[in-house]
Design an enzyme around this catalytic site. Structure first.
Site, PDB file in Angstrom:
ATOM      1  CE1 TYR A 160      -3.598  -2.329  -0.238  1.00  0.00           C
ATOM      2  CE2 TYR A 160      -2.762  -3.617   1.687  1.00  0.00           C
ATOM      3  CZ  TYR A 160      -3.685  -3.625   0.541  1.00  0.00           C
ATOM      4  OH  TYR A 160      -4.458  -4.613   0.446  1.00  0.00           O
ATOM      5  CG  LEU A 169       0.836 -19.504   7.883  1.00  0.00           C
ATOM      6  CD1 LEU A 169       1.574 -20.024   6.915  1.00  0.00           C
ATOM      7  CD2 LEU A 169      -0.814 -19.893   7.950  1.00  0.00           C
TER       8      LEU A 169
HETATM    9  C1  LIG Z   1      -9.723 -11.215   6.138  1.00  0.00           C
HETATM   10  C2  LIG Z   1      -8.507 -10.630   6.111  1.00  0.00           C
HETATM   11  C3  LIG Z   1      -8.275  -9.307   6.024  1.00  0.00           C
HETATM   12  C4  LIG Z   1      -6.749  -8.727   6.333  1.00  0.00           C
HETATM   13  N1  LIG Z   1      -6.852  -7.460   6.338  1.00  0.00           N
HETATM   14  C5  LIG Z   1      -5.555  -6.784   6.599  1.00  0.00           C
HETATM   15  C6  LIG Z   1      -5.955  -5.327   7.323  1.00  0.00           C
HETATM   16  O1  LIG Z   1      -6.833  -4.605   6.934  1.00  0.00           O
HETATM   17  N2  LIG Z   1      -4.557  -4.817   7.409  1.00  0.00           N
HETATM   18  C7  LIG Z   1      -3.518  -5.517   7.450  1.00  0.00           C
HETATM   19  O2  LIG Z   1      -2.462  -4.898   7.755  1.00  0.00           O
HETATM   20  N3  LIG Z   1      -3.439  -6.802   7.282  1.00  0.00           N
HETATM   21  C8  LIG Z   1      -4.481  -7.484   6.874  1.00  0.00           C
HETATM   22  N4  LIG Z   1      -4.575  -8.791   6.849  1.00  0.00           N
HETATM   23  C9  LIG Z   1      -3.399  -9.679   7.040  1.00  0.00           C
HETATM   24  C10 LIG Z   1      -3.387 -10.106   8.534  1.00  0.00           C
HETATM   25  O3  LIG Z   1      -3.514  -9.034   9.507  1.00  0.00           O
HETATM   26  C11 LIG Z   1      -2.253 -10.883   8.773  1.00  0.00           C
HETATM   27  O4  LIG Z   1      -1.016 -10.273   8.747  1.00  0.00           O
HETATM   28  C12 LIG Z   1      -2.059 -12.280   8.027  1.00  0.00           C
HETATM   29  O5  LIG Z   1      -3.367 -12.755   7.705  1.00  0.00           O
HETATM   30  C13 LIG Z   1      -1.312 -13.517   8.519  1.00  0.00           C
HETATM   31  O6  LIG Z   1      -1.730 -13.521   9.674  1.00  0.00           O
HETATM   32  P1  LIG Z   1      -2.560 -15.169   9.924  1.00  0.00           P
HETATM   33  O7  LIG Z   1      -1.606 -16.250   9.466  1.00  0.00           O
HETATM   34  O8  LIG Z   1      -2.568 -15.315  11.581  1.00  0.00           O
HETATM   35  O9  LIG Z   1      -3.872 -14.850   9.333  1.00  0.00           O
HETATM   36  C14 LIG Z   1      -5.778  -9.454   6.720  1.00  0.00           C
HETATM   37  C15 LIG Z   1      -5.790 -10.883   6.558  1.00  0.00           C
HETATM   38  C16 LIG Z   1      -7.380 -11.267   6.359  1.00  0.00           C
HETATM   39  C17 LIG Z   1      -7.219 -12.920   6.651  1.00  0.00           C
END
Ligand SMILES: Cc1cc2nc3c(=O)[nH]c(=O)nc-3n(C[C@H](O)[C@H](O)[C@H](O)COP(=O)(O)O)c2cc1C
Length: 355
Positions: free
Chosen positions: A181, A302
């Site tokens: 972004y 993850l």
């Molecule tokens: C549905 C969804 C929406 C997301 N929106 C954002 C966001 O608004 N801002 C951001 O920095 N990361 C966003 N992410 C990334 C997550 O904050 C995170 O970094 C990423 O999912 C990896 O973590 P996890 O493996 O625990 O899901 C989003 C991820 C998901 C799954």
């Protein structure tokens, strides 16, 4: 006792009851940038579930900073009023809440994900996007480079949104400076081809982020923590790609301007090596940034088990563990983790009979 997942953490004067953070997740259900009942339940239930810090989804500082027409915003007073009950409910559960402020830059103006997430031209209610340079980030349209007066206006937009965040009652602010972004479009040499004071050298490419941090710090209380989410690396070996050493330099440049925490995510530009995307793969970014600069770090990506999260804190690899998808699967992950790790954590009074 050794610091663990359920040890409190104080950042400036903000006290977090534990190290678990709800990672920002866009919901795409906010026409006119307004949050509503969905956000009260979505963010509120993770607070009930026991995270120490809730971070909102990426929230735009101007209408043209949005990714879609359904992103949350903080560019007007109606949005402040809509956030207030959400903020108050989260805080009443003993959690703290930060707003993630962002600008999508050249990745803005897209249809709702359920409608295909294609570029929306101005004729269809979208807008011409602006970025560091004339680049096509979605392969569907080309952004225009921001002029210097537009950059200055953008920095001011962030500062005004930060003031609105204070009015709304947020405890902290996170700047979204990763995932391809706007801020990332400036600091990555893969996308920034400018020849003015915002392009070229490392110092010039990070200037927008540094100026924004300074502008926010100048208007929020000194007690309010400021977090910055970075893409610690571009997934690319090209000479101009952003590397971990750049993230260490950037963190060191941000620290004197009052950034308290760096959240180390990755990617946005370039292609990841899929074989390397496995549990905990981003933890070394937070670990190296913490070791190299001494800043508090958050890690994300993850992480799905209480043991993984606890080990990260016990081993001092990061200070905060951000969970995204695991909290969508289980809003009560923190309560479950406390039971699994035999740690003490407050249980909401109406739920006590279950514990
Ligand atoms: C549905 C969804 C929406 C997301 N929106 C954002 C966001 O608004 N801002 C951001 O920095 N990361 C966003 N992410 C990334 C997550 O904050 C995170 O970094 C990423 O999912 C990896 O973590 P996890 O493996 O625990 O899901 C989003 C991820 C998901 C799954």
């Amino acid at each position: 006792m050794r610091t663990n997942l359920f040890s409190p953490l104080e950042i400036r004067s903000l006290w977090l009851k534990n190290r678990l953070v709800m990672s920002p997740m866009q919901q795409y259900c906010s026409p006119d940038g307004l949050v509503g009942a969905w956000h009260l339940v979505h963010l509120g239930s993770r607070a009930v579930g026991g995270v120490g810090l809730v971070i909102t989804e990426a929230t735009a500082v101007t209408p043209h900073g949005r990714n879609t027409l359904f992103d949350t915003g903080l560019w007007n007073d109606a949005q402040v009023a809509a956030w207030q009950p959400v903020v108050q409910f989260v805080q009443a559960q003993g959690a703290k809440i930060a707003v993630q402020l962002w600008h999508a830059g050249g990745k803005g103006s897209h249809a709702h994900p359920s409608a295909g997430f294609h570029y929306l031209p101005p004729a269809d209610g979208g807008w011409l996007t602006k970025s560091a340079s004339a680049v096509s980030l979605d392969k569907q349209h080309t952004s225009e480079p921001l002029t210097i007066p537009e950059i200055k206006a953008l920095v001011a937009d962030f500062a005004v949104a930060a003031q609105r965040a204070v009015q709304a009652g947020f405890d902290a602010i996170e700047l979204h400076a990763g995932h391809g972004y706007l801020f990332h479009q400036f600091y990555s040499g893969l996308v920034n081809h400018r020849h003015d004071e915002y392009g070229g050298s490392f110092e010039n490419r990070i200037r927008l982020l540094v100026e924004t941090v300074r502008a926010i710090r100048a208007v929020v209380p000194a007690t309010m923590p400021l977090l910055v989410r970075l893409s610690a690396v571009d997934f690319s070996d090209e000479p101009l790609a952003w590397q971990l050493t750049d993230s260490l330099r950037l963190t060191a440049a941000l620290q004197p301007h009052g950034v308290d925490v760096v959240t180390a995510s990755a990617g946005g530009f370039g292609m990841p090596d899929k074989a390397k995307i496995k549990p905990l793969y981003q933890v070394p970014y937070a670990e190296k940034i913490k070791a190299g600069t001494g800043i508090l770090t958050g890690t994300v990506g993850l992480i799905t088990t209480p043991e993984q999260a606890n080990t990260i804190i016990i081993d001092g690899q990061a200070d905060l563990v951000f969970l995204a998808r695991e909290l969508l699967r289980d809003p009560y992950f923190p309560l479950r983790a406390a039971a699994a790790l035999q740690a003490e954590t407050p249980v909401p009074v109406p739920y006590l009979r279950a514990f």
